[in-house]
Design an enzyme around this catalytic site. Structure first.
Site, short mmCIF file in Angstrom:
data_model
loop_
_atom_site.label_atom_id
_atom_site.label_comp_id
_atom_site.label_asym_id
_atom_site.label_seq_id
_atom_site.Cartn_x
_atom_site.Cartn_y
_atom_site.Cartn_z
N CYS A 76 0.83 -1.21 0.00
CA CYS A 76 0.00 0.00 0.00
C CYS A 76 0.87 1.26 0.00
CB CYS A 76 -0.90 -0.02 1.24
SG CYS A 76 -2.04 1.36 1.31
N CYS A 96 0.28 4.89 6.96
CA CYS A 96 -0.35 4.74 8.28
C CYS A 96 0.65 4.05 9.22
CB CYS A 96 -1.63 3.93 8.17
SG CYS A 96 -2.70 4.52 6.84
N CYS A 122 0.53 0.26 10.37
CA CYS A 122 0.07 -0.79 9.45
C CYS A 122 1.19 -1.63 8.84
CB CYS A 122 -0.77 -0.17 8.34
SG CYS A 122 -1.55 -1.43 7.31
N CYS A 171 -16.51 -9.36 5.69
CA CYS A 171 -15.83 -8.08 5.46
C CYS A 171 -14.59 -8.31 4.61
CB CYS A 171 -15.40 -7.47 6.79
SG CYS A 171 -16.76 -7.26 7.93
N CYS A 223 -19.46 -6.38 3.63
CA CYS A 223 -18.78 -5.15 4.07
C CYS A 223 -17.47 -5.07 3.30
CB CYS A 223 -18.51 -5.22 5.57
SG CYS A 223 -17.55 -3.82 6.20
N CYS A 283 -19.47 2.06 8.68
CA CYS A 283 -18.72 1.41 9.75
C CYS A 283 -17.47 2.26 9.95
CB CYS A 283 -18.34 -0.02 9.33
SG CYS A 283 -17.22 -0.84 10.47
N ARG A 301 -17.92 -2.51 17.87
CA ARG A 301 -17.19 -3.74 17.59
C ARG A 301 -15.83 -3.78 18.29
NH1 ARG A 301 -16.84 -6.06 11.73
NH2 ARG A 301 -19.00 -5.60 12.12
N1 SAM Z 1 -6.64 0.28 3.30
C1 SAM Z 1 -7.91 0.54 3.79
C2 SAM Z 1 -7.97 1.73 4.69
O1 SAM Z 1 -7.00 2.05 5.37
O2 SAM Z 1 -9.02 2.38 4.72
C3 SAM Z 1 -8.56 -0.63 4.48
C4 SAM Z 1 -7.84 -1.54 5.43
S1 SAM Z 1 -7.21 -0.86 6.93
C5 SAM Z 1 -6.20 -2.16 7.45
C6 SAM Z 1 -8.58 -0.77 8.03
C7 SAM Z 1 -8.34 -0.31 9.45
O3 SAM Z 1 -7.72 -1.35 10.21
C8 SAM Z 1 -7.45 0.88 9.68
O4 SAM Z 1 -8.08 2.09 9.45
C9 SAM Z 1 -7.10 0.72 11.14
O5 SAM Z 1 -8.05 1.38 11.96
C10 SAM Z 1 -7.16 -0.79 11.37
N2 SAM Z 1 -5.82 -1.34 11.58
C11 SAM Z 1 -4.86 -1.50 10.64
N3 SAM Z 1 -3.73 -2.01 11.17
C12 SAM Z 1 -3.96 -2.18 12.49
C13 SAM Z 1 -3.18 -2.65 13.57
N4 SAM Z 1 -1.92 -3.03 13.42
N5 SAM Z 1 -3.75 -2.70 14.79
C14 SAM Z 1 -5.02 -2.30 14.97
N6 SAM Z 1 -5.81 -1.84 13.98
C15 SAM Z 1 -5.30 -1.77 12.75
FE1 SF4 Z 2 -2.79 1.15 3.47
FE2 SF4 Z 2 -2.68 0.02 5.87
FE3 SF4 Z 2 -3.14 2.62 5.67
FE4 SF4 Z 2 -5.05 0.88 4.88
S1 SF4 Z 2 -4.27 1.16 6.96
S2 SF4 Z 2 -4.35 2.72 3.79
S3 SF4 Z 2 -3.74 -0.78 4.10
S4 SF4 Z 2 -1.25 1.58 5.04
#
Ligand code: SAM
Ligand code: SF4
Ligand code: DTB
Length: 350
Positions: free
Chosen positions: A82, A86, A89, A126, A157, A217, A289
């Site tokens: 990606c 973030c 992530c 989901c 979802c 959500c 959730r």
């Molecule tokens: N890429 C898309 C996005 O960011 O909108 C969808 C997937 S993203 C993994 C969805 C959510 O998962 C993130 O916004 C975050 O809140 C949660 N998330 C991701 N990595 C995480 C982690 N290591 N621990 C807890 N929550 C996490």
């Molecule tokens: Fe990409 Fe992870 Fe951020 Fe979703 S949460 S946009 S998968 S870096």
């Protein structure tokens, strides 16, 4: 006077707020409000723990059966690589997390896996993709997944990153029930965690999803190094949206090796529970959730989260890239708490 018999200080004395302001639900019987202030939310989250839990459970019971918890299953339909940064992530290409990137799965595989999840008791499927936003060329495949998963008898979802208004309308037309897009934290703290898209970008996507007629959500993560006020502010943003999200995921950071937040200070169990209770009080008819992080929570901690008003979880061996409690362990937890899987929708209030 015997201090044990003395009346406890009223919330008004402690916070200077009106009872109705500080105790939403007391005057309005759990009706949603959209005029939350930080002060008002702070007065609730700072209540003595027993008062907060009692309050949250009382409001919970106005709208939901407290012994029912909804179960969803999560599938990563496109993993890793990606472009976003973030800081929590494992799927960001900006960090060396050792994760192997994959292409978008084909829709037949996704539909087959959804059928298996249904056999194991999930009511919602989901599908998550590690994208900044879906590309137009992927939209046909995404719509085929929605149609196939719905055809298998599951709610659908998706979480695909940012959406345009037109993309949201297309997903709605294909039958998408929910779209997950989190604000993650407070507006003030957000820039410490993500720089490649703004808070307003996220709110814009939520607006497109709502306007298209898809259920929203939206929640966040605790344990990013944020303050209690950041958590409160995140919930104030969510609760002051024109309509509350139907579903509010509260994730506990699953620390990922190689990410900037690998060693972030964890949120304490009791602060996590307090935040769940505040979400329940501020969004009384939303399904809250208990999302990432359950694997490291004791049964007792999860029970406290349910008592505070959480009424949905992810089941299945995996979330997106991290593991989730064994299904046998979850079944044993449900049995010991007398919980039944369900699809809670808020009761019709008088
Ligand atoms: N890429 C898309 C996005 O960011 O909108 C969808 C997937 S993203 C993994 C969805 C959510 O998962 C993130 O916004 C975050 O809140 C949660 N998330 C991701 N990595 C995480 C982690 N290591 N621990 C807890 N929550 C996490
Ligand atoms: Fe990409 Fe992870 Fe951020 Fe979703 S949460 S946009 S998968 S870096
Ligand atoms: C959400 O709020 N939590 C889920 C879902 N939305 C997509 C994702 C949790 C991801 C946990 C980390 C991982 O497995 O990579």
């Amino acid at each position: 006077m015997n201090h044990l018999n003395a009346a406890p200080p009223s919330l008004n004395e402690k916070s200077g707020l009106d009872q109705a302001d500080a105790f939403p639900g007391a005057a309005t019987e759990g009706a949603p409000r959209h005029d939350w202030t930080l002060e008002c939310a702070r007065a609730l989250i700072d209540l003595p723990f027993m008062d907060l839990m009692h309050r949250a459970q009382s409001v919970h019971r106005l709208s939901f059966n407290p012994n029912e918890v909804q179960m969803s299953t999560l599938l990563s339909i496109k993993t890793g690589g990606c472009q976003e940064d973030c800081g929590y992530c494992s799927q960001s290409s900006k960090f060396d997390t050792g994760l192997k990137a994959t292409k978008l799965m084909d829709s037949e595989t996704v539909v087959a896996l959804a059928g298996e999840a249904k056999q194991r008791g999930a009511s919602r499927y989901c599908m998550g993709a590690a994208w900044r936003a879906p590309k137009e060329r992927d939209m046909d495949a995404l719509c085929a997944m929605i149609e196939g998963v719905k055809g298998a008898g599951l709610e659908t979802c998706m979480t695909l990153g940012m959406l345009t208004a037109a993309q949201a309308r297309r997903l709605n037309a294909a039958g998408l029930d929910y779209y997950n897009h989190n604000i993650d934290t407070s507006e003030d703290f957000y820039g410490e965690i993500i720089t490649t898209r703004t808070y307003q970008d996220r709110l814009d996507t939520l607006h497109h999803v709502r306007e298209a007629g898809i259920n929203v959500c939206c929640g966040g993560i605790l344990g990013l190094g944020e303050s209690r006020d950041d958590r409160i502010s995140m919930l104030v943003t969510l609760a002051n949206l024109p309509q509350h999200p139907e579903s509010v995921p509260i994730n506990r950071l699953a620390p990922m090796a190689g990410t900037p937040l690998e060693n972030a200070r964890p949120v304490s169990d009791l602060d996590f529970v307090r935040t769940i209770a505040l979400a329940r009080l501020m969004m009384p008819r939303a399904v809250v959730r208990l999302s990432a992080g359950r694997e490291t929570m004791s049964d007792e901690m999860q029970a406290l989260c349910f008592l505070a008003g959480a009424n949905s979880i992810f089941v299945g061996e995996k979330l997106l890239t991290t593991s989730n409690p064994d299904e046998d362990k979850d079944a044993a937890l449900f049995a010991s708490l007398g919980l039944t899987p369900s699809d809670p929708s808020p009761k019709d209030l008088p």
